[in-house]
Design an enzyme around this catalytic site. Structure first.
Site, PDB file in Angstrom:
ATOM      1  N   LYS A 251       0.838  -1.202   0.000  1.00 10.66           N
ATOM      2  CA  LYS A 251       0.000   0.000   0.000  1.00 10.66           C
ATOM      3  C   LYS A 251       0.870   1.248   0.000  1.00 10.66           C
ATOM      4  O   LYS A 251       0.456   2.291  -0.508  1.00 10.66           O
ATOM      5  CB  LYS A 251      -0.961   0.003   1.185  1.00 10.66           C
ATOM      6  CG  LYS A 251      -0.381   0.327   2.546  1.00 10.66           C
ATOM      7  CD  LYS A 251      -1.467   0.245   3.615  1.00 10.66           C
ATOM      8  CE  LYS A 251      -0.941   0.566   5.014  1.00 10.66           C
ATOM      9  NZ  LYS A 251      -0.825   2.011   5.269  1.00 10.66           N
TER      10      LYS A 251
ATOM     11  N   ARG B 179      -4.407  13.121  14.710  1.00  9.37           N
ATOM     12  CA  ARG B 179      -2.982  13.176  14.375  1.00  9.37           C
ATOM     13  C   ARG B 179      -2.519  14.625  14.222  1.00  9.37           C
ATOM     14  O   ARG B 179      -3.237  15.473  13.702  1.00  9.37           O
ATOM     15  CB  ARG B 179      -2.712  12.381  13.099  1.00  9.37           C
ATOM     16  CG  ARG B 179      -3.067  10.907  13.255  1.00  9.37           C
ATOM     17  CD  ARG B 179      -2.237  10.042  12.355  1.00  9.37           C
ATOM     18  NE  ARG B 179      -2.702   8.660  12.343  1.00  9.37           N
ATOM     19  CZ  ARG B 179      -2.092   7.679  11.704  1.00  9.37           C
ATOM     20  NH1 ARG B 179      -1.001   7.918  11.008  1.00  9.37           N
ATOM     21  NH2 ARG B 179      -2.569   6.451  11.740  1.00  9.37           N
TER      22      ARG B 179
ATOM     23  N   GLN C 242       6.311  11.005   6.249  1.00  4.54           N
ATOM     24  CA  GLN C 242       5.256  11.053   5.234  1.00  4.54           C
ATOM     25  C   GLN C 242       5.054  12.454   4.662  1.00  4.54           C
ATOM     26  O   GLN C 242       4.747  12.609   3.483  1.00  4.54           O
ATOM     27  CB  GLN C 242       3.955  10.508   5.827  1.00  4.54           C
ATOM     28  CG  GLN C 242       4.038   9.029   6.164  1.00  4.54           C
ATOM     29  CD  GLN C 242       2.829   8.529   6.934  1.00  4.54           C
ATOM     30  OE1 GLN C 242       2.100   9.296   7.562  1.00  4.54           O
ATOM     31  NE2 GLN C 242       2.608   7.224   6.896  1.00  4.54           N
TER      32      GLN C 242
ATOM     33  N   SER D  70      12.830   6.643   9.477  1.00  3.25           N
ATOM     34  CA  SER D  70      12.154   5.957   8.367  1.00  3.25           C
ATOM     35  C   SER D  70      12.749   6.377   7.029  1.00  3.25           C
ATOM     36  O   SER D  70      12.039   6.684   6.075  1.00  3.25           O
ATOM     37  CB  SER D  70      10.640   6.243   8.402  1.00  3.25           C
ATOM     38  OG  SER D  70      10.059   5.778   9.590  1.00  3.25           O
TER      39      SER D  70
ATOM     40  N   ASP E 211       6.335  -0.325  12.111  1.00  9.92           N
ATOM     41  CA  ASP E 211       5.163  -1.175  11.884  1.00  9.92           C
ATOM     42  C   ASP E 211       5.415  -2.625  12.283  1.00  9.92           C
ATOM     43  O   ASP E 211       4.470  -3.417  12.382  1.00  9.92           O
ATOM     44  CB  ASP E 211       4.730  -1.108  10.421  1.00  9.92           C
ATOM     45  CG  ASP E 211       4.057   0.214  10.085  1.00  9.92           C
ATOM     46  OD1 ASP E 211       3.629   0.923  11.013  1.00  9.92           O
ATOM     47  OD2 ASP E 211       3.959   0.545   8.884  1.00  9.92           O
TER      48      ASP E 211
ATOM     49  N   LYS F 104       0.019   6.415  15.690  1.00  9.12           N
ATOM     50  CA  LYS F 104      -0.435   5.425  14.718  1.00  9.12           C
ATOM     51  C   LYS F 104      -1.966   5.360  14.788  1.00  9.12           C
ATOM     52  O   LYS F 104      -2.619   6.267  15.294  1.00  9.12           O
ATOM     53  CB  LYS F 104       0.205   4.066  15.013  1.00  9.12           C
ATOM     54  CG  LYS F 104       1.729   4.061  14.882  1.00  9.12           C
ATOM     55  CD  LYS F 104       2.171   4.301  13.448  1.00  9.12           C
ATOM     56  CE  LYS F 104       3.684   4.224  13.302  1.00  9.12           C
ATOM     57  NZ  LYS F 104       4.102   4.455  11.896  1.00  9.12           N
TER      58      LYS F 104
END
Length: 399
Positions: A3, A101, A145, A170, A284, A311
């Site tokens: 995804k 968030r 992100q 990340s 994750d 999360k």
């Protein structure tokens, strides 16, 4: 299908100067949210079930004035800079945990780039267009992100942009973004993950893209095999840069065995030694590694709990509270999740609408004494809608 790659491909297809064919597409909820967003932004989307591909034609219909990111953190943080390319105001919505968030780390950088933003939490209204010839100094310790969103949006604007990123976590997720952008004819200069140089007025050209298998989803079956026997997994790219491919490292740490043959991954249990693992760049993996640790001899330690707060749930707290209910000896100490070998009796686990908690609890349940009842089990649709179907394909022998 991944995804993470799917959502990136969909966003780039929206900006592309040609029709895009996405092969082996993901249809999990997060991916469907991305597809709905670009459809609302004017794209035409055609599904071909026979060929298992999607055709995306950019900007052929009038765009709507609002988008809904569903429960996808990546959609929110990636598409906010992208819709800021538009001179028309766009209202951005989200569902459930997404409304909690944080957005503050996105607002000031976008304002520096000339965006107007109304609101400090969802829903917000964003209006562009973004302007170039700017240098942004960003913190990379909350989420990569938003950096992904900027890297996708900034090649579109006039002028050169420079992103200076401090303490980027990340990193491989950002590498995935740069990778697919390069395959879309976009040039980005990455200087040691500390500075990204992006020239403006570039043309996106993503003609055809194959979505590789998802290592995040594979991790659940890999750990099941390490606990209970062996498994064969298909459609995984052994040269993938997905961060959760680090699960192969875990196989070695606990003394399991794996090899690739004919594009298949074979995993087999041999031993279950205690392990120590830094999961800061692949948070994750925390839920399933917490379950695996309960079957390993001694005391296993997973570092990077601070990555889990924002999360689908406050994942660190939920892992400890819920997994303790079924007998796992688990605690948090100095940014470590510490798991001791445990007798998993079974019981009821509330997934807190967190797909990865639900899937990890499933693996725990397979090897528990009395079974595990999972509430909110439908949450797996967020990333892995075929999870229960695939579960029925495996045979389990309790150890």
């Amino acid at each position: 299908p991944s995804k993470s790659y799917m959502q990136r491909a969909v966003a780039i297809a929206y900006l592309s100067d040609c029709k895009t064919i996405i092969q082996n597409p993901s249809f999990c909820n997060d991916s469907l949210s991305a597809l709905k967003i670009i459809e609302d932004l004017g794209c035409s989307i055609i599904f071909d079930k026979i060929l298992n591909e999607i055709e995306i034609v950019p900007k052929v219909n009038p765009q709507k004035s609002e988008i809904n990111c569903g429960e996808s953190g990546l959609c929110l943080r990636m598409f906010t800079p992208i819709v800021a390319l538009l001179s028309q105001p766009i209202k951005i919505f989200g569902d459930k945990s997404l409304v909690r968030r944080p957005l503050d780390f996105m607002i000031n950088p976008l304002k520096i780039l000339n965006a107007e933003i109304q609101g400090k939490s969802l829903p917000v209204i964003v209006k562009g267009p973004l302007k170039g010839n700017n240098k942004l100094i960003l913190s990379g310790n909350i989420s990569s992100q938003f950096i992904t969103g900027l890297l996708i949006a900034l090649p579109h604007i006039n002028g050169k942009s420079i992103l200076q990123v401090n303490n980027l976590r990340s990193k491989k997720y950002v590498d995935m973004t740069v990778d697919i952008l390069h395959k879309s004819s976009i040039k980005i200069i990455n200087k040691n993950h500390e500075k990204y140089e992006i020239n403006g007025n570039q043309k996106y050209h993503l003609k055809k893209y194959f979505i590789e298998g998802d290592w995040s989803s594979a991790a659940f079956w890999i750990c099941a095999a390490l606990i209970g026997g062996e498994i064969i997994l298909e459609k995984l790219n052994k040269n993938s840069i997905q961060p959760d491919k680090e699960i192969l490292n875990i196989i070695e740490k606990v003394g399991g065995e794996y090899f690739f043959k004919d594009n298949k991954l074979f995993v087999k249990k041999k031993s279950l030694k205690q392990f120590t693992f830094n999961a800061q760049d692949c948070p994750d993996l925390f839920p399933i590694l917490s379950v695996l640790g309960a079957f390993c001899n001694g005391e296993s330690k997973i570092f990077g709990v601070d990555r889990l707060q924002y999360k689908e749930s406050n994942r660190g707290r939920v892992i400890v509270e819920e997994f303790s209910k079924i007998g796992i000896n688990i605690r948090i100490e100095n940014n470590f999740m510490i798991v001791k070998k445990s007798r998993i009796i079974g019981g009821i686990i509330d997934s807190n609408n967190d797909h990865r908690i639900a899937m990890a609890a499933t693996i725990a349940g397979l090897f528990s004494e009395k079974g595990v009842l999972i509430t909110g089990a439908e949450s797996v649709r967020k990333s892995y809608p075929d999870f229960w179907k695939h579960l029925k394909k495996i045979q389990v022998q309790n150890t």
